[in-house]
Design an enzyme around this catalytic site. Structure first.
Site, mmCIF file in Angstrom:
data_model
loop_
_atom_site.group_PDB
_atom_site.id
_atom_site.type_symbol
_atom_site.label_atom_id
_atom_site.label_comp_id
_atom_site.label_asym_id
_atom_site.label_seq_id
_atom_site.Cartn_x
_atom_site.Cartn_y
_atom_site.Cartn_z
ATOM 1 N N ARG A 124 0.338 14.269 13.557
ATOM 2 C CA ARG A 124 0.856 14.066 12.193
ATOM 3 C C ARG A 124 0.852 15.341 11.344
ATOM 4 N NH1 ARG A 124 -1.130 8.242 9.982
ATOM 5 N NH2 ARG A 124 0.764 8.373 8.765
ATOM 6 N N ARG A 160 -4.969 10.394 4.323
ATOM 7 C CA ARG A 160 -3.923 11.380 4.617
ATOM 8 C C ARG A 160 -2.838 11.424 3.547
ATOM 9 N NH1 ARG A 160 -0.040 12.392 7.344
ATOM 10 N NH2 ARG A 160 -0.217 14.332 8.482
ATOM 11 N N CYS A 171 -5.426 12.748 13.307
ATOM 12 C CA CYS A 171 -5.897 11.387 13.050
ATOM 13 C C CYS A 171 -5.682 10.555 14.297
ATOM 14 C CB CYS A 171 -5.227 10.775 11.834
ATOM 15 S SG CYS A 171 -3.590 10.211 12.160
ATOM 16 N N LYS A 231 0.843 -1.202 0.000
ATOM 17 C CA LYS A 231 0.000 0.000 0.000
ATOM 18 C C LYS A 231 0.878 1.252 0.000
ATOM 19 C CE LYS A 231 -1.760 1.667 4.004
ATOM 20 N NZ LYS A 231 -1.421 3.097 4.156
ATOM 21 N N ASN A 232 1.884 1.272 0.872
ATOM 22 C CA ASN A 232 2.674 2.487 1.046
ATOM 23 C C ASN A 232 3.627 2.763 -0.112
ATOM 24 O OD1 ASN A 232 1.330 2.979 3.371
ATOM 25 N ND2 ASN A 232 3.066 2.579 4.756
ATOM 26 N N ASP A 270 4.674 0.454 12.015
ATOM 27 C CA ASP A 270 3.489 -0.220 11.460
ATOM 28 C C ASP A 270 3.390 -1.689 11.869
ATOM 29 O OD1 ASP A 270 2.654 2.107 10.315
ATOM 30 O OD2 ASP A 270 3.157 1.570 8.247
ATOM 31 N N ILE A 315 7.832 6.779 17.096
ATOM 32 C CA ILE A 315 7.507 7.555 15.883
ATOM 33 C C ILE A 315 6.239 8.388 16.071
ATOM 34 C CG2 ILE A 315 7.106 7.446 13.364
ATOM 35 C CD1 ILE A 315 9.815 6.266 14.070
ATOM 36 N N ARG A 375 -8.514 -0.600 4.525
ATOM 37 C CA ARG A 375 -7.642 0.410 3.923
ATOM 38 C C ARG A 375 -6.281 -0.181 3.565
ATOM 39 N NH1 ARG A 375 -6.143 4.243 7.656
ATOM 40 N NH2 ARG A 375 -4.769 4.776 5.963
HETATM 41 C C1 UD1 Z 1 4.349 6.801 6.570
HETATM 42 C C2 UD1 Z 1 3.496 5.585 6.302
HETATM 43 C C3 UD1 Z 1 2.924 5.044 7.602
HETATM 44 C C4 UD1 Z 1 4.041 4.801 8.611
HETATM 45 C C5 UD1 Z 1 4.945 6.040 8.755
HETATM 46 C C6 UD1 Z 1 6.177 5.783 9.591
HETATM 47 C C7 UD1 Z 1 2.641 5.987 4.074
HETATM 48 C C8 UD1 Z 1 1.470 6.311 3.213
HETATM 49 N N1 UD1 Z 1 2.413 5.969 5.403
HETATM 50 O O1 UD1 Z 1 3.496 7.794 7.142
HETATM 51 O O2 UD1 Z 1 2.254 3.827 7.329
HETATM 52 O O3 UD1 Z 1 3.491 4.508 9.870
HETATM 53 O O4 UD1 Z 1 5.387 6.467 7.460
HETATM 54 O O5 UD1 Z 1 6.904 4.723 9.087
HETATM 55 O O6 UD1 Z 1 3.708 5.705 3.587
HETATM 56 N N2 UD1 Z 1 6.344 14.556 10.910
HETATM 57 C C9 UD1 Z 1 6.434 15.895 11.198
HETATM 58 N N3 UD1 Z 1 6.244 16.783 10.186
HETATM 59 C C10 UD1 Z 1 5.959 16.396 8.905
HETATM 60 C C11 UD1 Z 1 5.888 15.024 8.622
HETATM 61 C C12 UD1 Z 1 6.075 14.120 9.652
HETATM 62 O O7 UD1 Z 1 6.685 16.276 12.331
HETATM 63 O O8 UD1 Z 1 5.801 17.259 8.030
HETATM 64 C C13 UD1 Z 1 6.546 13.562 12.002
HETATM 65 C C14 UD1 Z 1 5.325 12.690 12.274
HETATM 66 O O9 UD1 Z 1 4.414 13.327 13.140
HETATM 67 C C15 UD1 Z 1 5.966 11.463 12.880
HETATM 68 C C16 UD1 Z 1 7.292 11.346 12.112
HETATM 69 O O10 UD1 Z 1 7.542 12.636 11.564
HETATM 70 O O11 UD1 Z 1 6.240 11.673 14.233
HETATM 71 C C17 UD1 Z 1 7.315 10.335 11.011
HETATM 72 O O12 UD1 Z 1 6.180 10.484 10.202
HETATM 73 P P1 UD1 Z 1 6.197 10.184 8.645
HETATM 74 O O13 UD1 Z 1 7.357 9.328 8.285
HETATM 75 O O14 UD1 Z 1 6.026 11.456 7.905
HETATM 76 O O15 UD1 Z 1 4.864 9.330 8.477
HETATM 77 P P2 UD1 Z 1 3.990 9.313 7.204
HETATM 78 O O16 UD1 Z 1 4.856 9.573 6.024
HETATM 79 O O17 UD1 Z 1 2.768 10.138 7.396
#
Ligand code: UD1
Length: 426
Positions: A127, A98, A122, A27-28, A314, A336, A406
């Protein structure tokens, strides 16, 4: 949709899972790759695309933007073509998925402007998307937050320019969003402290097939030399490591033997190491991984989630079920996401002895879980409840399984293929 929202799983537990399960495309990886097609108006043909609610939402988003999409769920083949005619990703879509935020980079790079709804909070924490915005600004995008939308414009005659982006925090979709945008920017972009996840690498592979020049994906420094335009390509989506890990854990929790086929074992190193520590006999043969737990007792494991190649967040909820059934005390620490312990209260209702202390769950193993009525709160939490239900004595009803839909393709069919008793009820 209403039907989906009220659907529940009825699981009769206590049977050791036994057999082979074919793992779907990730999915990711599929989501960013689908959104990367915004960067070209030529035909992109994708294989191994999983039949999931989030994938369908991505098609809806691409169609709203003016692209033509066709998808054959049985074969997992998707064809996307045509140029975008709109640059707005609506709240309706972003709130259901998202990952829609990843339309922002490709849209502003291709069309010169983009309006993408701000994702709300969420179930697994705040996030934020500040890193996505900061990176695009570094590449010459002017960004305003207006009416709940991120409004981005490329100010350099409609094109972004290269930039040096140092990510304050490792972000998977942040890295992917900026990598996609950089493909059509003028000059070179360097992303430092980039996410190392295999899905980032798979996206880069697909972008390069489209004519992009991305180097270093899978390392912490990615360099992208912008090109004038991208063209069509064929690509097969990488295997879903989280789905594979989930079925291996289901096999172990039930004391059975499960073989996951069509996997990429190198993407599961940290997970397999923990499963071996948990006393499962793990064997890897080409693209197949087997976990054999027959006549073995689960040992407690200490888990701390971390960005790849660390233990994936995950898989945190699923491995907690193993610790709940292990012979001894252990801990699972989530680093995380805040608030990613919604499954704990539900597992306690099934007889697990778990206690949340800050961002750690202390697990005292019990010999048996008991079936109960439980509620899913997010995708991976729902997977942990299904595993717990399969391992438990008696009947478990898991509510709100739209979360599970999902991210897990044909769950009932796959679980039944392994001898598990699961049924969708309304
Ligand atoms: C992606 C995955 C999700 C997985 C996560 C961590 C997809 C579609 N989803 O989510 O399944 O659980 O990686 O492996 O690929 N953060 C910020 N600012 C930002 C972006 C992120 O502070 O602009 C923080 C988040 O709150 C979190 C950390 O960075 O604490 C990591 O998040 P991130 O890797 O961005 O997760 P996603 O990409 O949303």
């Amino acid at each position: 949709m209403t039907g989906l929202k009220t659907a529940k799983f009825k699981i009769v537990g206590g049977k050791a899972l036994d057999g082979e399960v074919v793992i779907s495309g990730a999915k990711n990886a599929a989501l960013p790759i689908l959104l990367s097609t915004i960067l070209t108006d030529e035909k992109v043909c994708l294989k191994n695309v999983p039949d999931l609610a989030d994938v369908k939402t991505s098609f809806k988003l691409l169609q709203d933007l003016g692209k033509k999409c066709s998808f054959e769920a049985e074969t997992g083949v998707a064809v996307i073509e045509g140029g975008v005619t709109s640059h707005v990703a609506s709240y309706e879509l972003v709130k259901t998925m998202r990952a829609s935020i990843m339309a922002l980079g490709p849209l502003v790079a291709y069309a010169g402007s983009a309006e993408v709804s701000l994702p709300g909070g969420c179930a697994i924490g705040a996030r934020p998307v500040d890193l996505h915005i900061k990176g695009l600004k570094e590449m010459g995008a002017q960004i305003n937050l207006d009416d709940g939308y991120i409004k981005a414009n490329a100010i350099g005659a409609g094109r972004l320019h290269g930039g040096h982006i140092i990510m304050d925090k490792v972000s998977v979709t942040g890295t992917e969003n900026l990598m996609m945008a950089a493909c059509l920017a003028d000059g070179t972009t360097v992303i430092d402290n980039a996410a190392l996840e295999p899905e980032v690498e798979d996206l880069a592979k697909c972008l390069n097939k489209m004519g992009a020049n991305v180097k270093g994906a899978g390392t912490s420094r990615i360099e992208i030399e912008g090109v004038e335009k991208l063209h069509g390509c064929d690509h097969s989506v990488v295997a879903d490591r989280i789905e594979a890990g989930t079925y291996l854990i289901a096999g172990i929790a039930t004391g059975g033997i499960v073989t996951c086929c069509n996997t990429l074992p190198s993407t599961l190193d940290a997970v397999l190491q923990k499963l071996r520590e948990a006393n499962a006999l793990i064997t890897v043969d080409g693209t197949s991984i087997t976990a054999d737990m027959r006549n073995r007792q689960i040992k407690p494991v200490t888990v701390v989630t971390a960005p790849h190649p660390g233990f994936p967040t995950d898989m945190q909820a699923q491995i907690t079920v193993l610790n709940a059934l292990a012979s001894g005390v252990s801990s699972v620490t989530e680093t995380i996401f805040e608030n990613r312990f919604m499954h704990i209260a539900e597992l306690i209702r099934m007889g697990a002895k778990l206690e949340i202390k800050g961002n750690t769950v202390i697990c005292e193993g019990v010999t048996r879980l008991k079936g109960a009525q439980v509620m899913s709160s997010d995708l991976r939490a729902s997977a942990s409840l299904v595993i717990a239900g399969l391992a438990a004595e008696g009947t478990t009803i898991v509510d709100r399984i739209y979360h599970m839909d999902r991210g897990y393709e044909h769950i009932e069919k796959k679980v039944r293929g392994l001898g598990g008793e699961i049924e969708r009820i309304y």
